[in-house]
Motif scaffolding. Structure first.
Motif, PDB file in Angstrom:
ATOM      1  N   UNK A   1       0.803  -1.058   0.165  1.00 36.09           N
ATOM      2  CA  UNK A   1      -0.025  -0.045  -0.081  1.00 36.09           C
ATOM      3  C   UNK A   1       0.730   1.207  -0.132  1.00 36.09           C
ATOM      4  N   UNK A   2       0.273   2.382  -0.597  1.00 36.90           N
ATOM      5  CA  UNK A   2       1.114   3.669  -0.721  1.00 36.90           C
ATOM      6  C   UNK A   2       0.133   4.640  -0.220  1.00 36.90           C
ATOM      7  N   UNK A   3       0.724   5.835   0.413  1.00 39.93           N
ATOM      8  CA  UNK A   3      -0.058   7.035   0.570  1.00 39.93           C
ATOM      9  C   UNK A   3      -0.840   7.426  -0.503  1.00 39.93           C
ATOM     10  N   UNK A   4      -1.979   7.779  -0.454  1.00 47.15           N
ATOM     11  CA  UNK A   4      -2.781   8.341  -1.305  1.00 47.15           C
ATOM     12  C   UNK A   4      -2.134   9.988  -2.095  1.00 47.15           C
ATOM     13  N   UNK A   5      -1.977   9.858  -3.014  1.00 43.99           N
ATOM     14  CA  UNK A   5      -1.410  11.182  -3.682  1.00 43.99           C
ATOM     15  C   UNK A   5      -2.524  12.133  -3.841  1.00 43.99           C
ATOM     16  N   UNK A   6      -2.101  13.524  -4.062  1.00 44.57           N
ATOM     17  CA  UNK A   6      -3.058  14.427  -4.259  1.00 44.57           C
ATOM     18  C   UNK A   6      -3.828  14.312  -5.730  1.00 44.57           C
ATOM     19  N   UNK A   7      -5.060  14.709  -6.102  1.00 43.80           N
ATOM     20  CA  UNK A   7      -5.315  14.658  -7.477  1.00 43.80           C
ATOM     21  C   UNK A   7      -5.506  16.198  -7.630  1.00 43.80           C
ATOM     22  N   UNK A 183       3.621  -0.778   7.855  1.00 43.63           N
ATOM     23  CA  UNK A 183       2.882  -1.481   6.741  1.00 43.63           C
ATOM     24  C   UNK A 183       2.945  -2.988   6.760  1.00 43.63           C
ATOM     25  N   UNK A 184       1.666  -3.646   6.616  1.00 41.99           N
ATOM     26  CA  UNK A 184       1.841  -5.178   6.529  1.00 41.99           C
ATOM     27  C   UNK A 184       2.721  -6.009   5.827  1.00 41.99           C
ATOM     28  N   UNK A 185       2.756  -5.505   4.495  1.00 45.00           N
ATOM     29  CA  UNK A 185       3.864  -6.171   3.564  1.00 45.00           C
ATOM     30  C   UNK A 185       5.125  -6.144   3.970  1.00 45.00           C
TER      31      UNK A 185
END
Length: 326
Positions: A1-7, A183-185
């Motif tokens: 998972x990654x942090x959500x980037x701005x749109x 982060x779980x992974x």
């Protein structure tokens, strides 16, 4: 998972290219990998990007295109989709999925919602406001090549054709961000998110020189974020700026230590790719040396970055301090 980037502020984002030349008349300098949507640039357009979260197991986790189409057909706005895309839009799962992507892409072209240029700094550029003393000092440190050097990637000045700055050059860079062990992974020590060369992006897996590189995000509205960098390792804007200033001079602050007490730098990147990590200012210096920014300068830069919050995301003064984070 990654942090959500701005749109926000992606209206001029070009598709990914391994070679980029700035529009300054000098084609001798290749800025390297640039552009593309998502942290690794793998989506070539806003339309392609719009569909990815719908199927991502880390986001909306729909099982398939057919699953998405079924939910769209049962939604409260199904009639509006038929009106916009035709009565048979749900006859094909692929057509329904594409229509949803087009709707999202079109919405993201709304200036008021996605590139309003309504921050305090925009008002300053228009001559309608002035920076405070701390904000002005922060901007100076932000631009100074010997101190913050932030503007090297997060361009802060009006362009030659009069466009307001986006605070990103959309380039891809490896910063050596510490591993996020929450982060779980990452419980698997062999797991690494290598950005351009995988695992989510697969077409550049044979390019080790790209491993660890992620696209430079805009700093507009950065003060609203709760997670920073691609892996969400930091949760404080001040700590992010301090990391830039002290990564190499205070590595023990950011990285785990081995049995002999030595900082294990770049612990989220296999050793074979450590040479990819950026060492330009504000990075550099020897352990124990003087950081590129003082604590006061760090705070001043944060003060300046807070001027980049768009007006529609700011909480009215009558409601107290803070911001909304929609």
């Amino acid at each position: 998972p990654r942090a959500t980037p701005s749109l926000r502020y992606l209206e001029t984002l070009a598709p990914f290219s391994e070679h980029h030349h700035d529009n300054d008349g000098d084609d001798s300098i290749d800025a390297g990998p640039t552009g593309g949507h998502m942290w690794d640039g793998r989506a070539g357009s806003a339309h392609a990007q719009a569909g990815m979260p719908l199927l991502s197991p880390d986001e909306m986790a729909n099982a398939s295109v057919e699953d998405v189409a079924h939910k769209l057909a049962a939604s409260g706005y199904a009639a509006q989709m038929r009106e916009a895309f035709g009565a048979g839009v749900f006859d094909s799962a692929q057509a329904a999925f594409a229509a949803a992507g087009l709707a999202l892409e079109t919405f993201q072209q709304s200036p008021a919602d996605f590139y309003p240029f309504s921050s305090k700094y925009d008002a300053v550029l228009r001559g309608q406001a002035k920076l405070s003393a701390a904000e002005a000092r922060g901007l100076a440190a932000f631009n100074d090549e010997r101190r913050g050097n932030c503007a090297a990637c997060h361009i802060s000045s009006v362009t030659a054709d009069g466009a307001f700055p986006l605070f990103t050059d959309f380039g891809h860079v490896a910063l050596g961000v510490p591993r996020n062990r929450e982060l779980p992974p990452n419980a698997d020590p062999a797991h690494h998110d290598l950005g351009l060369c995988g695992p989510l992006r697969t077409d550049l897996a044979a390019h080790p020189e790209y491993c660890g590189l992620f696209r430079t995000p805009t700093l507009r509205n950065v003060a609203l974020r709760g997670a920073f960098f691609h892996n969400g390792r930091f949760h404080s804007l001040e700590e992010v700026v301090r990391f830039y200033a002290q990564r190499d001079t205070r590595p023990q602050r950011w990285y785990p230590r081995d049995a002999k007490g030595r900082a294990q730098k770049f612990d989220d990147l296999p050793a074979a790719y450590h040479a990819n990590v950026n060492v330009e200012a504000p990075f550099g210096g020897e352990p124990g040396g003087k950081p590129s920014l003082s604590d006061t300068e760090v705070r001043d830069i944060v003060a300046f970055l807070k001027t980049l919050t768009d007006a529609d995301l700011q909480r009215p003064a009558s409601l107290g301090s803070g911001v909304v984070t929609r």
